[in-house]
Scaffold this motif. Sequence first.
Motif, PDB file in Angstrom:
ATOM      1  N   GLY A 156       0.792  -1.224   0.000  1.00  0.00           N
ATOM      2  CA  GLY A 156       0.000   0.000   0.000  1.00  0.00           C
ATOM      3  C   GLY A 156       0.821   1.270   0.000  1.00  0.00           C
ATOM      4  N   HIS A 157       2.165   1.154   0.135  1.00  0.00           N
ATOM      5  CA  HIS A 157       3.000   2.349   0.072  1.00  0.00           C
ATOM      6  C   HIS A 157       3.926   2.271  -1.136  1.00  0.00           C
ATOM      7  N   THR A 158       4.726   3.315  -1.336  1.00  0.00           N
ATOM      8  CA  THR A 158       5.534   3.447  -2.553  1.00  0.00           C
ATOM      9  C   THR A 158       6.883   2.728  -2.473  1.00  0.00           C
ATOM     10  N   TYR A 159       7.277   2.265  -1.295  1.00  0.00           N
ATOM     11  CA  TYR A 159       8.595   1.703  -0.996  1.00  0.00           C
ATOM     12  C   TYR A 159       9.694   2.758  -0.986  1.00  0.00           C
ATOM     13  N   LEU A 160       9.328   4.036  -1.252  1.00  0.00           N
ATOM     14  CA  LEU A 160      10.199   5.155  -0.918  1.00  0.00           C
ATOM     15  C   LEU A 160      10.084   5.360   0.583  1.00  0.00           C
ATOM     16  N   GLN A 161      11.218   5.515   1.255  1.00  0.00           N
ATOM     17  CA  GLN A 161      11.185   5.738   2.695  1.00  0.00           C
ATOM     18  C   GLN A 161      12.136   6.864   3.059  1.00  0.00           C
ATOM     19  N   LEU A 220      14.045   9.152   6.410  1.00  0.00           N
ATOM     20  CA  LEU A 220      14.387   9.202   7.823  1.00  0.00           C
ATOM     21  C   LEU A 220      13.797  10.499   8.361  1.00  0.00           C
ATOM     22  N   ASP A 221      12.733  10.388   9.126  1.00  0.00           N
ATOM     23  CA  ASP A 221      12.073  11.563   9.685  1.00  0.00           C
ATOM     24  C   ASP A 221      12.989  12.175  10.743  1.00  0.00           C
ATOM     25  N   PRO A 222      13.532  13.372  10.486  1.00  0.00           N
ATOM     26  CA  PRO A 222      14.500  13.955  11.427  1.00  0.00           C
ATOM     27  C   PRO A 222      13.851  14.402  12.720  1.00  0.00           C
ATOM     28  N   ASN A 223      12.549  14.642  12.689  1.00  0.00           N
ATOM     29  CA  ASN A 223      11.866  15.106  13.890  1.00  0.00           C
ATOM     30  C   ASN A 223      11.572  13.958  14.856  1.00  0.00           C
ATOM     31  N   LYS A 224      11.464  12.740  14.298  1.00  0.00           N
ATOM     32  CA  LYS A 224      11.179  11.568  15.135  1.00  0.00           C
ATOM     33  C   LYS A 224      12.355  10.598  15.198  1.00  0.00           C
ATOM     34  N   ASN A 225      13.375  10.852  14.342  1.00  0.00           N
ATOM     35  CA  ASN A 225      14.517   9.954  14.227  1.00  0.00           C
ATOM     36  C   ASN A 225      14.056   8.519  13.958  1.00  0.00           C
ATOM     37  N   SER A 226      13.134   8.384  13.025  1.00  0.00           N
ATOM     38  CA  SER A 226      12.609   7.062  12.685  1.00  0.00           C
ATOM     39  C   SER A 226      12.376   6.967  11.188  1.00  0.00           C
ATOM     40  N   VAL A 227      12.410   5.753  10.672  1.00  0.00           N
ATOM     41  CA  VAL A 227      12.161   5.510   9.259  1.00  0.00           C
ATOM     42  C   VAL A 227      10.663   5.487   9.005  1.00  0.00           C
ATOM     43  N   VAL A 228      10.245   6.232   7.977  1.00  0.00           N
ATOM     44  CA  VAL A 228       8.833   6.353   7.647  1.00  0.00           C
ATOM     45  C   VAL A 228       8.642   5.995   6.175  1.00  0.00           C
ATOM     46  N   ARG A 229       7.685   5.113   5.886  1.00  0.00           N
ATOM     47  CA  ARG A 229       7.367   4.740   4.512  1.00  0.00           C
ATOM     48  C   ARG A 229       6.418   5.771   3.897  1.00  0.00           C
ATOM     49  N   VAL A 230       6.629   6.106   2.649  1.00  0.00           N
ATOM     50  CA  VAL A 230       5.855   7.158   1.988  1.00  0.00           C
ATOM     51  C   VAL A 230       4.710   6.552   1.194  1.00  0.00           C
ATOM     52  N   LYS A 231       3.512   7.093   1.408  1.00  0.00           N
ATOM     53  CA  LYS A 231       2.329   6.635   0.699  1.00  0.00           C
ATOM     54  C   LYS A 231       1.798   7.765  -0.181  1.00  0.00           C
ATOM     55  N   ALA A 232       1.488   7.441  -1.440  1.00  0.00           N
ATOM     56  CA  ALA A 232       0.959   8.441  -2.378  1.00  0.00           C
ATOM     57  C   ALA A 232       0.067   7.735  -3.382  1.00  0.00           C
ATOM     58  N   SER A 233      -0.902   8.456  -3.933  1.00  0.00           N
ATOM     59  CA  SER A 233      -1.791   7.854  -4.930  1.00  0.00           C
ATOM     60  C   SER A 233      -1.019   7.589  -6.217  1.00  0.00           C
ATOM     61  N   SER A 234      -1.452   6.597  -6.963  1.00  0.00           N
ATOM     62  CA  SER A 234      -0.736   6.190  -8.182  1.00  0.00           C
ATOM     63  C   SER A 234      -0.781   7.256  -9.264  1.00  0.00           C
ATOM     64  N   GLU A 235      -1.709   8.199  -9.170  1.00  0.00           N
ATOM     65  CA  GLU A 235      -1.837   9.234 -10.196  1.00  0.00           C
ATOM     66  C   GLU A 235      -1.084  10.513  -9.837  1.00  0.00           C
ATOM     67  N   SER A 236      -0.348  10.499  -8.750  1.00  0.00           N
ATOM     68  CA  SER A 236       0.289  11.729  -8.275  1.00  0.00           C
ATOM     69  C   SER A 236       1.756  11.803  -8.662  1.00  0.00           C
ATOM     70  N   PHE A 237       2.297  13.008  -8.544  1.00  0.00           N
ATOM     71  CA  PHE A 237       3.733  13.239  -8.649  1.00  0.00           C
ATOM     72  C   PHE A 237       4.254  13.589  -7.261  1.00  0.00           C
ATOM     73  N   ILE A 238       5.388  13.036  -6.896  1.00  0.00           N
ATOM     74  CA  ILE A 238       6.005  13.321  -5.603  1.00  0.00           C
ATOM     75  C   ILE A 238       7.131  14.329  -5.834  1.00  0.00           C
ATOM     76  N   VAL A 239       7.162  15.361  -4.999  1.00  0.00           N
ATOM     77  CA  VAL A 239       8.243  16.349  -5.068  1.00  0.00           C
ATOM     78  C   VAL A 239       8.976  16.346  -3.736  1.00  0.00           C
ATOM     79  N   GLN A 240      10.304  16.219  -3.799  1.00  0.00           N
ATOM     80  CA  GLN A 240      11.093  16.271  -2.569  1.00  0.00           C
ATOM     81  C   GLN A 240      12.214  17.288  -2.716  1.00  0.00           C
ATOM     82  N   VAL A 241      12.600  17.858  -1.604  1.00  0.00           N
ATOM     83  CA  VAL A 241      13.613  18.914  -1.576  1.00  0.00           C
ATOM     84  C   VAL A 241      14.998  18.299  -1.594  1.00  0.00           C
TER      85      VAL A 241
END
Length: 417
Positions: A273-278, A280-301
């Motif tokens: 159910g997630h993208t398998y992009l993960q 490291l959340d710096p605010n929680k110091n934990s690994v978080v899996r990224v979920k997005a709809s199949s029709e979307s574009f993901i933008v990261q800094v």
Amino acid sequence: MTEEGETLELYNLHYSDLMALSSSVHQLPTAYENVEYLVSVMSTIMKNLGPSGPGLLAITGVPNASDHRRTLLPMARKLALLNNEDRKRVLKDHGLGSDVPLKNIDRTVSPFAMQLKYNMNPDVSNLCNINHAETEGHSSNIECPCEFKHLGNMFKDLGTCMVDLGLRLARVCDKIIGGHELEQSLLESCSAKGRLIHYHSVLDNLILQASNGTRSKTKKTERTCSNHSDLWQQWHYDYGVFTVLTAPMFMFAPENNGSSKSSEGKECPSPSGHTYLQILDPNKNSVVRVKASSESFIVQVGESGDILSKGKLRSTLHSVCRPKSLENLSRETFVVFLQPSWSKTLNAYDFSVESLSSNGEDSRTCDGETLCQKPSSDIGKLVPPLCDRLKNGMTFAEFSRETTKQYYGSSGLQSKR
């Protein structure tokens, strides 16, 4: 790492809102009937891309996005499994290359890349509204398998659309931050890098083995790197301004005794159910899996976006994990890296960000000359700190060379992974 864990459902920025916010270089389109709504959207954008957020968001509602994605992404696997001579010819005919040795049958990723040129135009035009049927009607004298006949055109069309999304978002961020640093740095570049990427299943490598008549060295590699065999792509920061990605497509291929006849795969939903992009959340110091709809574009800094915004945007430490129990599952995506011109000067900056790790340490500090990120976990130790790669007054070209060297060079932190 197990399949369980926290999942981040990305904030969805609708394309129509992005269009409204980026329609001019002024603060807001004053004629827009709901200025208060747009102000709240801008605030949410910064909440997600800024120091307190994950450093990424999704853009939805882009015209023709579904058609472009569904047509182009399956070509990644087909290209990866072609024999070397046919693939070399197809890539040459369409102006594509690769930055990994494609003769290596143990590779886990096959990227196919092209430089995407665009004009330096301060008025962002609507480049995403492309008629896909017209694209398919382009004439071609290329003598290659018919399934790849329009590969170059489709690559450019989708890539141009994604460049447009990045330019628009840069303009919006500039309005919030003040100045024109982000958009101007991209307009001066006039070039982005597009990559069509196939993440191999175990079956894919068996197919490559059989078609090449060679024995795999995978077992030896896995013994050497057993702690990292659950990753398709290692932990890293992108070093441009923005990275724009299609939501991935997953393909399942039935096994047929390792024969190259198994190269046909069928699209399937993500098994988790997630993208398998993960990240490291710096605010929680934990690994978080990224979920997005199949029709979307993901933008990261990327790190240059972080630097040019003086810390108002946060670059994202990320990797791509792989489902070890599904040996016939592959992952396809298309990525555009928006970056400054090679001659752009990058300056270390003074800023204070409270991004605390679980033990209360501040993870980003700056002395005015260099920016350091203290590793707050074992994952952080795999990534060369920014203060070792960025020196005040470096050009983007120098920064990118030093970054690549420290990640993947002969003595780099990930040189043997």
